[in-house]
Write a protein that holds these residues in place. Structure first.
Motif, PDB file in Angstrom:
ATOM      1  N   ASP A 195      -7.527  25.812 -20.441  1.00 30.29           N
ATOM      2  CA  ASP A 195      -7.050  25.130 -21.643  1.00 30.29           C
ATOM      3  C   ASP A 195      -7.210  26.129 -22.781  1.00 30.29           C
ATOM      4  OD1 ASP A 195      -6.345  22.570 -20.608  1.00 30.29           O
ATOM      5  OD2 ASP A 195      -8.477  22.141 -20.402  1.00 30.29           O
ATOM      6  N   CYS A 196      -6.100  26.508 -23.392  1.00 27.39           N
ATOM      7  CA  CYS A 196      -6.094  27.621 -24.344  1.00 27.39           C
ATOM      8  C   CYS A 196      -5.802  27.178 -25.764  1.00 27.39           C
ATOM      9  CB  CYS A 196      -5.041  28.638 -23.936  1.00 27.39           C
ATOM     10  SG  CYS A 196      -5.403  29.401 -22.377  1.00 27.39           S
ATOM     11  N   THR A 197      -6.281  27.981 -26.673  1.00 23.00           N
ATOM     12  CA  THR A 197      -6.029  27.802 -28.095  1.00 23.00           C
ATOM     13  C   THR A 197      -5.147  28.941 -28.575  1.00 23.00           C
ATOM     14  OG1 THR A 197      -8.182  26.765 -28.397  1.00 23.00           O
ATOM     15  CG2 THR A 197      -7.128  27.641 -30.365  1.00 23.00           C
ATOM     16  N   GLY A 198      -4.150  28.580 -29.369  1.00 23.57           N
ATOM     17  CA  GLY A 198      -3.264  29.574 -29.949  1.00 23.57           C
ATOM     18  C   GLY A 198      -3.170  29.382 -31.449  1.00 23.57           C
ATOM     19  N   ARG A 199      -2.405  30.244 -32.073  1.00 27.52           N
ATOM     20  CA  ARG A 199      -2.227  30.193 -33.527  1.00 27.52           C
ATOM     21  C   ARG A 199      -0.819  30.655 -33.844  1.00 27.52           C
ATOM     22  NH1 ARG A 199      -5.196  27.860 -37.150  1.00 27.52           N
ATOM     23  NH2 ARG A 199      -6.980  28.423 -35.915  1.00 27.52           N
ATOM     24  N   ASN A 200      -0.139  29.900 -34.730  1.00 32.23           N
ATOM     25  CA  ASN A 200       1.161  30.317 -35.253  1.00 32.23           C
ATOM     26  C   ASN A 200       0.899  31.130 -36.509  1.00 32.23           C
ATOM     27  OD1 ASN A 200       3.543  30.310 -36.950  1.00 32.23           O
ATOM     28  ND2 ASN A 200       4.407  28.822 -35.521  1.00 32.23           N
ATOM     29  N   LEU A 201       1.276  32.385 -36.496  1.00 36.58           N
ATOM     30  CA  LEU A 201       0.993  33.269 -37.623  1.00 36.58           C
ATOM     31  C   LEU A 201       1.865  32.978 -38.844  1.00 36.58           C
ATOM     32  CD1 LEU A 201       0.443  36.627 -35.723  1.00 36.58           C
ATOM     33  CD2 LEU A 201      -1.270  35.025 -36.587  1.00 36.58           C
ATOM     34  N   ALA A 202       2.977  32.275 -38.662  1.00 35.86           N
ATOM     35  CA  ALA A 202       3.862  31.961 -39.789  1.00 35.86           C
ATOM     36  C   ALA A 202       3.254  30.919 -40.716  1.00 35.86           C
ATOM     37  CB  ALA A 202       5.219  31.481 -39.283  1.00 35.86           C
ATOM     38  N   ASN A 203       2.526  29.953 -40.130  1.00 35.69           N
ATOM     39  CA  ASN A 203       2.005  28.854 -40.944  1.00 35.69           C
ATOM     40  C   ASN A 203       0.527  28.554 -40.674  1.00 35.69           C
ATOM     41  OD1 ASN A 203       2.064  27.553 -38.484  1.00 35.69           O
ATOM     42  ND2 ASN A 203       3.836  26.289 -38.969  1.00 35.69           N
ATOM     43  N   ASN A 204      -0.104  29.398 -39.861  1.00 36.26           N
ATOM     44  CA  ASN A 204      -1.520  29.265 -39.507  1.00 36.26           C
ATOM     45  C   ASN A 204      -1.819  27.983 -38.723  1.00 36.26           C
ATOM     46  OD1 ASN A 204      -3.945  30.685 -39.475  1.00 36.26           O
ATOM     47  ND2 ASN A 204      -4.790  29.448 -41.137  1.00 36.26           N
ATOM     48  N   GLU A 205      -0.797  27.385 -38.141  1.00 35.59           N
ATOM     49  CA  GLU A 205      -0.952  26.152 -37.370  1.00 35.59           C
ATOM     50  C   GLU A 205      -1.679  26.444 -36.052  1.00 35.59           C
ATOM     51  OE1 GLU A 205       1.888  22.932 -35.012  1.00 35.59           O
ATOM     52  OE2 GLU A 205       2.793  24.562 -36.130  1.00 35.59           O
ATOM     53  N   PRO A 206      -2.682  25.627 -35.708  1.00 37.68           N
ATOM     54  CA  PRO A 206      -3.331  25.779 -34.403  1.00 37.68           C
ATOM     55  C   PRO A 206      -2.412  25.238 -33.305  1.00 37.68           C
ATOM     56  CG  PRO A 206      -4.314  23.949 -35.592  1.00 37.68           C
ATOM     57  CD  PRO A 206      -3.299  24.580 -36.512  1.00 37.68           C
ATOM     58  N   LEU A 207      -2.479  25.853 -32.131  1.00 33.10           N
ATOM     59  CA  LEU A 207      -1.665  25.444 -30.987  1.00 33.10           C
ATOM     60  C   LEU A 207      -2.572  25.272 -29.779  1.00 33.10           C
ATOM     61  CD1 LEU A 207       1.127  28.123 -31.479  1.00 33.10           C
ATOM     62  CD2 LEU A 207       1.294  25.702 -32.076  1.00 33.10           C
ATOM     63  N   LYS A 208      -2.151  24.454 -28.840  1.00 32.00           N
ATOM     64  CA  LYS A 208      -2.898  24.228 -27.602  1.00 32.00           C
ATOM     65  C   LYS A 208      -1.943  24.376 -26.425  1.00 32.00           C
ATOM     66  CE  LYS A 208      -6.814  22.817 -29.456  1.00 32.00           C
ATOM     67  NZ  LYS A 208      -8.023  23.580 -29.340  1.00 32.00           N
ATOM     68  N   ALA A 209      -2.453  24.845 -25.304  1.00 35.48           N
ATOM     69  CA  ALA A 209      -1.661  24.942 -24.078  1.00 35.48           C
ATOM     70  C   ALA A 209      -2.595  24.889 -22.880  1.00 35.48           C
ATOM     71  CB  ALA A 209      -0.855  26.232 -24.055  1.00 35.48           C
ATOM     72  N   HIS A 210      -2.123  24.251 -21.825  1.00 34.83           N
ATOM     73  CA  HIS A 210      -2.816  24.295 -20.532  1.00 34.83           C
ATOM     74  C   HIS A 210      -2.026  25.277 -19.678  1.00 34.83           C
ATOM     75  CE1 HIS A 210      -5.242  23.066 -17.145  1.00 34.83           C
ATOM     76  NE2 HIS A 210      -4.121  23.048 -16.439  1.00 34.83           N
ATOM     77  N   VAL A 211      -2.690  26.315 -19.184  1.00 31.90           N
ATOM     78  CA  VAL A 211      -2.011  27.398 -18.486  1.00 31.90           C
ATOM     79  C   VAL A 211      -1.985  27.131 -16.978  1.00 31.90           C
ATOM     80  CG1 VAL A 211      -2.060  29.876 -18.046  1.00 31.90           C
ATOM     81  CG2 VAL A 211      -2.626  29.005 -20.293  1.00 31.90           C
ATOM     82  N   ALA A 212      -0.781  27.167 -16.410  1.00 33.82           N
ATOM     83  CA  ALA A 212      -0.591  26.867 -14.998  1.00 33.82           C
ATOM     84  C   ALA A 212      -0.688  28.099 -14.105  1.00 33.82           C
ATOM     85  CB  ALA A 212       0.780  26.210 -14.802  1.00 33.82           C
ATOM     86  N   GLU A 213      -0.463  29.280 -14.678  1.00 31.90           N
ATOM     87  CA  GLU A 213      -0.471  30.530 -13.915  1.00 31.90           C
ATOM     88  C   GLU A 213      -1.245  31.581 -14.703  1.00 31.90           C
ATOM     89  OE1 GLU A 213       3.839  30.602 -11.802  1.00 31.90           O
ATOM     90  OE2 GLU A 213       3.862  31.053 -13.943  1.00 31.90           O
ATOM     91  N   ASN A 214      -1.702  32.617 -14.031  1.00 28.87           N
ATOM     92  CA  ASN A 214      -2.321  33.725 -14.750  1.00 28.87           C
ATOM     93  C   ASN A 214      -1.295  34.342 -15.689  1.00 28.87           C
ATOM     94  OD1 ASN A 214      -4.754  33.450 -13.362  1.00 28.87           O
ATOM     95  ND2 ASN A 214      -4.156  34.898 -11.775  1.00 28.87           N
ATOM     96  N   ILE A 215      -1.707  34.618 -16.912  1.00 28.51           N
ATOM     97  CA  ILE A 215      -0.844  35.245 -17.914  1.00 28.51           C
ATOM     98  C   ILE A 215      -1.551  36.529 -18.366  1.00 28.51           C
ATOM     99  CG2 ILE A 215       0.403  34.993 -20.096  1.00 28.51           C
ATOM    100  CD1 ILE A 215       1.169  32.764 -18.166  1.00 28.51           C
ATOM    101  N   PRO A 216      -0.993  37.693 -18.010  1.00 28.28           N
ATOM    102  CA  PRO A 216      -1.627  38.945 -18.430  1.00 28.28           C
ATOM    103  C   PRO A 216      -1.509  39.168 -19.942  1.00 28.28           C
ATOM    104  CG  PRO A 216      -0.091  39.319 -16.606  1.00 28.28           C
ATOM    105  CD  PRO A 216       0.139  37.919 -17.120  1.00 28.28           C
ATOM    106  N   LEU A 217      -2.435  39.906 -20.484  1.00 30.31           N
ATOM    107  CA  LEU A 217      -2.416  40.313 -21.883  1.00 30.31           C
ATOM    108  C   LEU A 217      -1.038  40.865 -22.241  1.00 30.31           C
ATOM    109  CD1 LEU A 217      -3.898  41.225 -24.552  1.00 30.31           C
ATOM    110  CD2 LEU A 217      -4.354  43.359 -23.364  1.00 30.31           C
TER     111      LEU A 217
END
Length: 93
Positions: free
Chosen positions: A25-47
């Motif tokens: 369960d991941c936390t993200g950020r929208n840099l345009a408006n500083n909005e917090p985002l959430k996502a549940h990751v189903a697969e490995n996502i490399p950097l």
């Protein structure tokens, strides 16, 4: 901890800023408006790779940095890895 970023409010994929493990369960950020985002990751996502923030059907447009970067060629579910196996980018069109 921030796991992924978007750069524009229109973005429908996030960019991983760390390696993300499937099932997280991941936390993200929208840099345009500083909005917090959430996502549940189903697969490995490399950097540096893309994370689907919504479900996509074949032919849908992927938006990153506020720009149309290509079309979906295989169905993608929210939380999956978006890469060359399921996206035909405009760069190679």
């Amino acid at each position: 901890m921030i796991h992924f970023l978007t750069h524009d409010s229109a973005d429908n994929v996030g960019v991983a800023v760390v390696d993300i493990t499937a099932g997280a369960d991941c936390t993200g950020r929208n840099l345009a408006n500083n909005e917090p985002l959430k996502a549940h990751v189903a697969e490995n996502i490399p950097l540096g790779h893309k994370l689907a923030l919504k479900d996509f059907a074949i032919g849908d447009t992927v938006t990153k940095y506020g720009c149309d970067i290509g079309k979906v060629v295989q169905p993608i579910k929210a939380g999956q890895h978006v890469h060359t196996h399921n996206l035909k980018t405009k760069r190679w069109a």
